[in-house]
Design an enzyme around this catalytic site. Sequence first.
Site, PDB file in Angstrom:
ATOM      1  CD  GLU A 126      -2.566   1.674   0.434  1.00 36.92           C
ATOM      2  OE1 GLU A 126      -3.103   0.816  -0.283  1.00 36.92           O
ATOM      3  OE2 GLU A 126      -2.740   2.896   0.268  1.00 36.92           O
ATOM      4  CB  CYS A 147      -4.134   3.491   6.360  1.00 39.24           C
ATOM      5  SG  CYS A 147      -3.747   2.004   5.438  1.00 39.24           S
ATOM      6  CB  CYS A 162      -4.255  -0.715   9.224  1.00 34.50           C
ATOM      7  SG  CYS A 162      -3.479   0.873   8.946  1.00 34.50           S
ATOM      8  CG  HIS A 164      -4.182   5.402  11.427  1.00 35.83           C
ATOM      9  ND1 HIS A 164      -2.967   5.640  12.023  1.00 35.83           N
ATOM     10  CD2 HIS A 164      -3.924   4.625  10.349  1.00 35.83           C
ATOM     11  CE1 HIS A 164      -2.011   5.063  11.311  1.00 35.83           C
ATOM     12  NE2 HIS A 164      -2.555   4.426  10.293  1.00 35.83           N
ATOM     13  NE  ARG A 196       0.320  -3.195   6.477  1.00 32.83           N
ATOM     14  CZ  ARG A 196      -0.950  -3.554   6.715  1.00 32.83           C
ATOM     15  NH1 ARG A 196      -1.541  -3.214   7.839  1.00 32.83           N
ATOM     16  NH2 ARG A 196      -1.616  -4.254   5.835  1.00 32.83           N
ATOM     17  CB  SER A 201       4.923   1.494   7.374  1.00 36.42           C
ATOM     18  OG  SER A 201       4.241   0.262   7.205  1.00 36.42           O
ATOM     19  CB  CYS A 227       0.955   0.374   5.054  1.00 32.81           C
ATOM     20  SG  CYS A 227      -0.290   1.572   4.538  1.00 32.81           S
ATOM     21  CB  CYS A 270       0.347   3.700   7.532  1.00 29.69           C
ATOM     22  SG  CYS A 270      -1.254   2.967   7.847  1.00 29.69           S
TER      23      CYS A 270
HETATM   24 NI1  NFE Z   1      -1.764   1.497   6.183  1.00 28.67          NI
HETATM   25 FE1  NFE Z   1      -1.033   0.649   9.111  1.00 28.67          FE
HETATM   26  C1  NFE Z   1      -1.036  -0.976   9.895  1.00 28.67           C
HETATM   27  C2  NFE Z   1      -0.821   1.583  10.654  1.00 28.67           C
HETATM   28  S1  NFE Z   1       1.028   0.697   8.800  1.00 28.67           S
HETATM   29  S2  NFE Z   1      -1.515  -0.258   7.127  1.00 28.67           S
HETATM   30  O1  NFE Z   1      -1.075  -2.055  10.256  1.00 28.67           O
HETATM   31  O2  NFE Z   1      -0.714   2.187  11.560  1.00 28.67           O
HETATM   32  O3  NFE Z   1       2.389   1.099   9.046  1.00 28.67           O
END
Ligand code: NFE
Length: 580
Positions: free
Chosen positions: A17, A64, A67, A71, A487, A510, A554, A557
């Site tokens: 992603e 994102c 996931c 958030h 992640r 990430s 990702c 993210c």
């Molecule tokens: Ni966009 Fe996310 C996850 C978060 S990634 S996928 O799992 O926070 O670094």
Amino acid sequence: MSNDTGRLVVDPVTRIEGHLRIEAQLNGDVIEQAYSSGTMVRGLEIILRGRDPRDAWAFAQRICGVCTLVHGMASVRSVEDALRAPIPPNAQAIRNLMIAAQYVHDHVMHFYHLHALDWVDVVSALNADPKATSELAQSISPYAKSSPGHFADVQRRVKALVESGQLGIFANAYWGHPGYKLPPEANLMAVSHYLDALQWQREVVQLHAIFGGRNPHPNFVVGGVPSPIDLNSDSALNAKRLGQVAEVIASMRRFVDEVYVPDTLAIAGFYKDWGAQGEGLGNFAVFGDFPQGQMWEPEKFLIPRGVILNRNLNDIQDFDPADASQVQEFVKHSWYEYSGGKDAGLHPWDGETTLRYNGPKPPYQQLPVEQEYSWLKSPRWRGQAIEVGPLARCLMLYAKGHEQTKELVNMTLSKLEVPIEALFSTLGRTAARTLETKIIADMMQGIFDGLIANVKAGDTKTFNADKWEPRSWPASARGVGVMEAPRGGLLHYIVIDGGRIANYQAVVPSTWNAGPRDPKGQPGAYEAALKGHRLEVPKQPLEILRTIHSFDPCLACAVHVTDPEQGELVKVHVSGGESY
Ligand code: NFE
Ligand code: MG
């Protein structure tokens, strides 16, 4: 592509992603240094300034779409932490179920749809004998879809794709690369499960819609969850909906037990050499999740908190996200400026987000890696680069004596006949993701049973209004929303002033893993992991994809900032003197 300076560039890395560029400096066919760059800036961090903290989750969640809830979850937790606002036990259980469902959904999708084709050669599956494939499948699992007729049918479908010259979802891989080791039958079995997983994920994601109204991006509320429980009401979480949740949990556990775990073990058996490369840093952090009380009681987390340094599982370090000497973000090699200069490290409560692109104008051959080369910051723990994610969590559970983890890890190591050091590798990272999925899917049952027992005992509360009104808030407050996203560990820092957001910083999994070098020149986790890889066919750097995909990148993210205050997203300074 590779140029005459020995620099190999993979851009964009696909089946992730977001937008990631990897540059590898080769010495012959060996990666001497690797550089990880987030090449697109986008985002949401600063638009939160000045807003009502109770609304922040709805914005932050848009960081994102993979996931899909983490958030939002980290955001409501940051506000609850700032206000010390407790949430009811039912709300905690529902949140835990939603987080767990995100893991199971996300990890299965990653394995089959983003990572499997690094190990599974779709074209080779055409040479498989469907009857032998059926025997193989039935020898490792009781999974129902395993008849010779089923595999013959899958093979026909793949053959039609290949003959059409349009591989569609299977396009753009290094088919025929000598690094593919699976026999045709194992390839066919895995391709069949790839297709099954597509169907399965659509059904199980309903859990988020039942609790949160929709998916992606289910709804949250500071102080609890927005879904009332009333077993006899049509417009609340009632007996029927909770029954659907029970079915989804059963479907998740079945797929994990009958498909994901056996496939991982079967495929890993052909790639044992990947148990000896691709780890890199040796440092791992887990911020912790699945609270059994409130979030400020980390001793009650089901996934425990801590830091592992130098692969030492016998000496776990304490982690405190509020400690300014522990968590800092650096921008030495990132396209940002700090008021304190390029070598400064800032704790996120004092974090700054000032963009300044002074990299080359695209298209360019290679990045100026001695200067700035990424839109990601470099988070560090006590100055150390660390890895976050499933491997970190699996190691932490193992180190802290979690029985099921110990059994699963020991079973895996003995089945594969590899030593415990094999955990510290690309293979270990991928296997850890599978094992934690099993652990978390099983855990869902206990959480669900606890929720039902609590409701049956007469407690239907899902929302706590005590701290809802800003009148009840202190004049200023700071909080950190902690979670373990699929992640890796995720931290949302909020500063509230006069009932409004004064600063907001997301430090994302990430970013820990994919970030660039820091002022001391220490590489991030991706960069360290790639070092030393030998590329069998340098024009087809399958090895880079295997290790990078094992982290499940990702970049959406990781690069999540924007700068609307100045009315322009970013000023671009190009070395030739133009700006645009
Ligand atoms: Ni966009 Fe996310 C996850 C978060 S990634 S996928 O799992 O926070 O670094
Ligand atoms: Mg950030």
